[in-house]
Design a protein around this motif. Sequence first.
Motif, PDB file in Angstrom:
ATOM      1  N   ILE A   7       0.835  -1.202   0.000  1.00  0.00           N
ATOM      2  CA  ILE A   7       0.000   0.000   0.000  1.00  0.00           C
ATOM      3  C   ILE A   7       0.874   1.258   0.000  1.00  0.00           C
ATOM      4  CG2 ILE A   7      -1.652   1.338   1.385  1.00  0.00           C
ATOM      5  CD1 ILE A   7      -2.832  -1.380   2.291  1.00  0.00           C
ATOM      6  N   GLU A   8       1.968   1.224   0.752  1.00  0.00           N
ATOM      7  CA  GLU A   8       2.894   2.364   0.780  1.00  0.00           C
ATOM      8  C   GLU A   8       3.467   2.629  -0.606  1.00  0.00           C
ATOM      9  OE1 GLU A   8       7.377   3.344   2.496  1.00  0.00           O
ATOM     10  OE2 GLU A   8       6.083   1.969   3.613  1.00  0.00           O
ATOM     11  N   LEU A   9       3.907   1.587  -1.282  1.00  0.00           N
ATOM     12  CA  LEU A   9       4.476   1.757  -2.623  1.00  0.00           C
ATOM     13  C   LEU A   9       3.414   2.221  -3.610  1.00  0.00           C
ATOM     14  CD1 LEU A   9       6.807  -1.366  -2.730  1.00  0.00           C
ATOM     15  CD2 LEU A   9       7.535   1.031  -2.796  1.00  0.00           C
TER      16      LEU A   9
ATOM     17  N   GLN B 298       2.873   5.831  -3.578  1.00  0.00           N
ATOM     18  CA  GLN B 298       3.943   6.633  -4.169  1.00  0.00           C
ATOM     19  C   GLN B 298       3.855   6.707  -5.692  1.00  0.00           C
ATOM     20  OE1 GLN B 298       7.603   4.906  -2.734  1.00  0.00           O
ATOM     21  NE2 GLN B 298       7.035   5.194  -0.585  1.00  0.00           N
ATOM     22  N   GLY B 299       3.199   5.723  -6.318  1.00  0.00           N
ATOM     23  CA  GLY B 299       3.197   5.742  -7.779  1.00  0.00           C
ATOM     24  C   GLY B 299       2.198   4.828  -8.442  1.00  0.00           C
ATOM     25  N   GLY B 300       1.158   4.434  -7.727  1.00  0.00           N
ATOM     26  CA  GLY B 300       0.129   3.618  -8.342  1.00  0.00           C
ATOM     27  C   GLY B 300       0.554   2.179  -8.586  1.00  0.00           C
ATOM     28  N   TYR B 301      -0.133   1.523  -9.502  1.00  0.00           N
ATOM     29  CA  TYR B 301       0.065   0.094  -9.764  1.00  0.00           C
ATOM     30  C   TYR B 301       1.511  -0.220 -10.146  1.00  0.00           C
ATOM     31  CZ  TYR B 301      -0.526  -4.474 -12.019  1.00  0.00           C
ATOM     32  OH  TYR B 301      -0.403  -5.798 -12.385  1.00  0.00           O
ATOM     33  N   GLU B 302       2.095   0.592 -11.035  1.00  0.00           N
ATOM     34  CA  GLU B 302       3.433   0.300 -11.531  1.00  0.00           C
ATOM     35  C   GLU B 302       4.491   0.392 -10.441  1.00  0.00           C
ATOM     36  OE1 GLU B 302       1.291   2.360 -12.929  1.00  0.00           O
ATOM     37  OE2 GLU B 302       0.793   1.335 -14.811  1.00  0.00           O
TER      38      GLU B 302
ATOM     39  N   ASP C   6      -5.817   8.716  -0.913  1.00  0.00           N
ATOM     40  CA  ASP C   6      -4.620   7.999  -1.379  1.00  0.00           C
ATOM     41  C   ASP C   6      -4.803   7.630  -2.851  1.00  0.00           C
ATOM     42  OD1 ASP C   6      -2.324   6.553  -1.714  1.00  0.00           O
ATOM     43  OD2 ASP C   6      -2.617   5.257   0.029  1.00  0.00           O
ATOM     44  N   PRO C   7      -4.624   8.593  -3.759  1.00  0.00           N
ATOM     45  CA  PRO C   7      -4.861   8.331  -5.180  1.00  0.00           C
ATOM     46  C   PRO C   7      -3.972   7.220  -5.741  1.00  0.00           C
ATOM     47  CG  PRO C   7      -4.721  10.692  -4.761  1.00  0.00           C
ATOM     48  CD  PRO C   7      -4.290  10.008  -3.503  1.00  0.00           C
ATOM     49  N   GLY C   8      -2.747   7.101  -5.250  1.00  0.00           N
ATOM     50  CA  GLY C   8      -1.867   6.040  -5.740  1.00  0.00           C
ATOM     51  C   GLY C   8      -2.424   4.669  -5.437  1.00  0.00           C
ATOM     52  N   TYR C   9      -2.881   4.477  -4.200  1.00  0.00           N
ATOM     53  CA  TYR C   9      -3.515   3.207  -3.848  1.00  0.00           C
ATOM     54  C   TYR C   9      -4.766   2.998  -4.681  1.00  0.00           C
ATOM     55  CZ  TYR C   9      -6.680   0.018  -1.579  1.00  0.00           C
ATOM     56  OH  TYR C   9      -7.592  -0.997  -1.374  1.00  0.00           O
TER      57      TYR C   9
END
Length: 210
Positions: A36-38, A41-45, A117-120
């Motif tokens: 979830i933290e990652l 930071q940058g979404g699925y990729e 949390d748009p990245g998540y």
Amino acid sequence: MSSAVEDDDVLPEERLSGRTSEAQAARVERIIRAAIELAGQGGYEAVQMREVARIAQVALATLYRYYPSKNQLLLAAVRYEIAKLDQDVTTRRPRGATPEVRAGEVFARAFQAMRNDPGYAHAALSVRQSPVAFGAHGKSRPRGDHDTTFVRIAAAAAWGSDHEVTAEQDLALQMVESLWIGCTIDWLNGRLTAEAADQRIRFAARKLLT
């Protein structure tokens, strides 16, 4: 970027925690939190298995034993976040005067979590909603229990945990969920403001569940 712990390395923490159910649960939570933290930071990729292992302080082989693929890991993260929504709804019961308003509040809270949390949100919807490869009929990704759990939480908030949901009510809740997904994707893609998405979600719940 630091590399993950090699398979034959035994971390001090893992020696201390061992193989008890509590230790395994702690490792799983660290892994999911790392994913979830990652994602944040940058979404699925941004969710790379080697980096998840590094952050969670587990061997890469251990991570793959728990989750053989990134998509399975992210599905576990989705279930983890839905469990948090369930706890939030249990702790802070929606106060709407009618079932449809209370159900709408559940979906609105879920959207607010995505907004925070748009990245998540990007990672979760990428793994849950993108179509499988064209022609791969019968080979869809593992689904998990996301849909039924989400609907169950909204139903319990609307009518109470002892209420036996009718087929029509269940279908209506699933339709609201589908609209919730569409609104969240449109918001992520910049086609809809957060305020408009929230308004549509609540409106759909009021109309479909009345």
